[in-house]
Scaffold this motif. Structure first.
Motif, mmCIF file in Angstrom:
data_model
loop_
_atom_site.group_PDB
_atom_site.id
_atom_site.type_symbol
_atom_site.label_atom_id
_atom_site.label_comp_id
_atom_site.label_asym_id
_atom_site.label_seq_id
_atom_site.Cartn_x
_atom_site.Cartn_y
_atom_site.Cartn_z
ATOM 1 N N ASP A 33 -29.020 -8.836 26.186
ATOM 2 C CA ASP A 33 -28.389 -7.634 26.726
ATOM 3 C C ASP A 33 -29.067 -6.363 26.216
ATOM 4 N N ILE A 34 -29.376 -6.323 24.932
ATOM 5 C CA ILE A 34 -30.058 -5.160 24.363
ATOM 6 C C ILE A 34 -31.481 -5.072 24.909
ATOM 7 N N PHE A 35 -32.129 -6.222 25.091
ATOM 8 C CA PHE A 35 -33.469 -6.255 25.674
ATOM 9 C C PHE A 35 -33.468 -5.523 27.021
ATOM 10 N N ILE A 36 -32.487 -5.836 27.861
ATOM 11 C CA ILE A 36 -32.411 -5.209 29.181
ATOM 12 C C ILE A 36 -32.138 -3.712 29.049
ATOM 13 N N LEU A 37 -31.214 -3.336 28.171
ATOM 14 C CA LEU A 37 -30.856 -1.932 28.019
ATOM 15 C C LEU A 37 -32.004 -1.077 27.492
ATOM 16 N N LYS A 38 -32.884 -1.661 26.697
ATOM 17 C CA LYS A 38 -33.985 -0.893 26.114
ATOM 18 C C LYS A 38 -35.214 -0.821 27.025
ATOM 19 N N LEU A 39 -35.225 -1.585 28.111
ATOM 20 C CA LEU A 39 -36.354 -1.521 29.035
ATOM 21 C C LEU A 39 -36.316 -0.219 29.823
ATOM 22 N N ASP A 40 -37.499 0.320 30.121
ATOM 23 C CA ASP A 40 -37.529 1.490 30.998
ATOM 24 C C ASP A 40 -37.262 1.018 32.435
ATOM 25 N N ASP A 41 -37.072 1.971 33.343
ATOM 26 C CA ASP A 41 -36.692 1.637 34.720
ATOM 27 C C ASP A 41 -37.701 0.716 35.401
ATOM 28 N N GLU A 42 -38.978 0.982 35.187
ATOM 29 C CA GLU A 42 -40.026 0.186 35.828
ATOM 30 C C GLU A 42 -39.964 -1.275 35.362
ATOM 31 N N LYS A 43 -39.785 -1.466 34.072
ATOM 32 C CA LYS A 43 -39.718 -2.829 33.533
ATOM 33 C C LYS A 43 -38.406 -3.522 33.908
ATOM 34 N N GLN A 44 -37.315 -2.749 34.015
ATOM 35 C CA GLN A 44 -36.064 -3.343 34.482
ATOM 36 C C GLN A 44 -36.219 -3.855 35.914
ATOM 37 N N GLU A 45 -36.898 -3.071 36.746
ATOM 38 C CA GLU A 45 -37.138 -3.498 38.131
ATOM 39 C C GLU A 45 -38.011 -4.752 38.166
ATOM 40 N N ALA A 46 -39.022 -4.804 37.287
ATOM 41 C CA ALA A 46 -39.887 -5.989 37.227
ATOM 42 C C ALA A 46 -39.077 -7.218 36.796
ATOM 43 N N LEU A 47 -38.204 -7.045 35.826
ATOM 44 C CA LEU A 47 -37.357 -8.154 35.376
ATOM 45 C C LEU A 47 -36.398 -8.574 36.486
ATOM 46 N N ALA A 48 -35.825 -7.611 37.179
ATOM 47 C CA ALA A 48 -34.936 -7.926 38.302
ATOM 48 C C ALA A 48 -35.698 -8.702 39.377
ATOM 49 N N GLY A 49 -36.960 -8.326 39.602
ATOM 50 C CA GLY A 49 -37.785 -9.067 40.557
ATOM 51 C C GLY A 49 -37.982 -10.515 40.137
ATOM 52 N N LEU A 50 -38.218 -10.732 38.845
ATOM 53 C CA LEU A 50 -38.355 -12.109 38.347
ATOM 54 C C LEU A 50 -37.062 -12.894 38.529
ATOM 55 N N VAL A 51 -35.929 -12.262 38.229
ATOM 56 C CA VAL A 51 -34.633 -12.933 38.385
ATOM 57 C C VAL A 51 -34.402 -13.280 39.851
ATOM 58 N N ASN A 52 -34.668 -12.330 40.748
ATOM 59 C CA ASN A 52 -34.479 -12.590 42.177
ATOM 60 C C ASN A 52 -35.397 -13.696 42.667
ATOM 61 N N LYS A 53 -36.632 -13.698 42.193
ATOM 62 C CA LYS A 53 -37.579 -14.755 42.563
ATOM 63 C C LYS A 53 -37.058 -16.116 42.089
ATOM 64 N N TYR A 54 -36.528 -16.160 40.884
ATOM 65 C CA TYR A 54 -35.968 -17.389 40.329
ATOM 66 C C TYR A 54 -34.763 -17.844 41.155
ATOM 67 N N PHE A 55 -33.886 -16.884 41.509
ATOM 68 C CA PHE A 55 -32.708 -17.218 42.314
ATOM 69 C C PHE A 55 -33.112 -17.772 43.672
ATOM 70 N N ARG A 56 -34.112 -17.143 44.319
ATOM 71 C CA ARG A 56 -34.554 -17.638 45.621
ATOM 72 C C ARG A 56 -35.124 -19.044 45.517
ATOM 73 N N ALA A 57 -35.852 -19.313 44.438
ATOM 74 C CA ALA A 57 -36.418 -20.647 44.242
ATOM 75 C C ALA A 57 -35.305 -21.685 44.058
ATOM 76 N N ILE A 58 -34.281 -21.330 43.300
ATOM 77 C CA ILE A 58 -33.169 -22.256 43.068
ATOM 78 C C ILE A 58 -32.388 -22.484 44.348
ATOM 79 N N VAL A 59 -32.079 -21.405 45.078
ATOM 80 C CA VAL A 59 -31.302 -21.529 46.323
ATOM 81 C C VAL A 59 -32.107 -22.290 47.368
ATOM 82 N N GLY A 60 -33.410 -22.025 47.416
ATOM 83 C CA GLY A 60 -34.259 -22.734 48.381
ATOM 84 C C GLY A 60 -34.368 -24.220 48.073
ATOM 85 N N ALA A 61 -34.273 -24.576 46.786
ATOM 86 C CA ALA A 61 -34.378 -25.979 46.393
ATOM 87 C C ALA A 61 -33.056 -26.711 46.613
ATOM 88 N N ALA A 62 -31.956 -25.959 46.698
ATOM 89 C CA ALA A 62 -30.636 -26.604 46.807
ATOM 90 C C ALA A 62 -30.336 -27.115 48.183
#
Length: 138
Positions: A109-138
């Motif tokens: 949680d602190i890791f996310i809060l300390k990220l700047d906006d650009e890095k938060q967006e990059a992390l959100a992109g990774l999470v979304n990519k992971y979610f799409r991979a999981i949903v696509g595999a289901a």
């Protein structure tokens, strides 16, 4: 035990001139301060309600978190390795003991809060990519 045996009422204390502390009056919040606090609490509640309505309008109910969403997020957190975060530019490349990687592993949680906006967006992109991979595999 008699009243005389109770601390500070014993004659020994009175002989030394010691007086037990008197009960203090409980401080009461002045009316003007109380009014300001009530006003602030109402403003905060109203602003929270407004932000909630805005969020509900932006993100329809079908995109809200569910138990499965939280489980998938936990799997993302558990299965993400250092190189994935480095390649996305979220943490610096280097020794595995740097603060970014340690914070990701120990204080997500602190890791996310300390990220700047650009890095938060990059992390959100990774999470979304992971979610799409999981949903696509289901």
């Amino acid at each position: 035990m008699s009243k005389e045996d109770f601390p500070f009422t014993h004659p020994m204390f009175k002989a030394d001139g010691y007086e037990p502390p008197k009960p203090m009056d409980i401080p009461v919040m002045p009316d003007d301060v109380r009014a300001d606090r009530i006003k602030w609490e109402k403003q905060f509640a109203n602003s929270f309600d407004e932000r909630l309505k805005e969020a509900e309008a932006r993100y329809p109910i079908q995109s809200m978190f569910t138990g499965k969403t939280l489980e998938t997020l936990a799997y993302f957190y558990t299965n993400t390795d250092r190189s994935t975060l480095e390649d996305a530019g979220i943490i610096q490349k280097g020794p595995s003991g740097d603060t970014g990687w340690n914070r990701f592993n120990h204080n997500f949680d602190i890791f996310i809060l300390k990220l700047d906006d650009e890095k938060q967006e990059a992390l959100a992109g990774l999470v979304n990519k992971y979610f799409r991979a999981i949903v696509g595999a289901a």
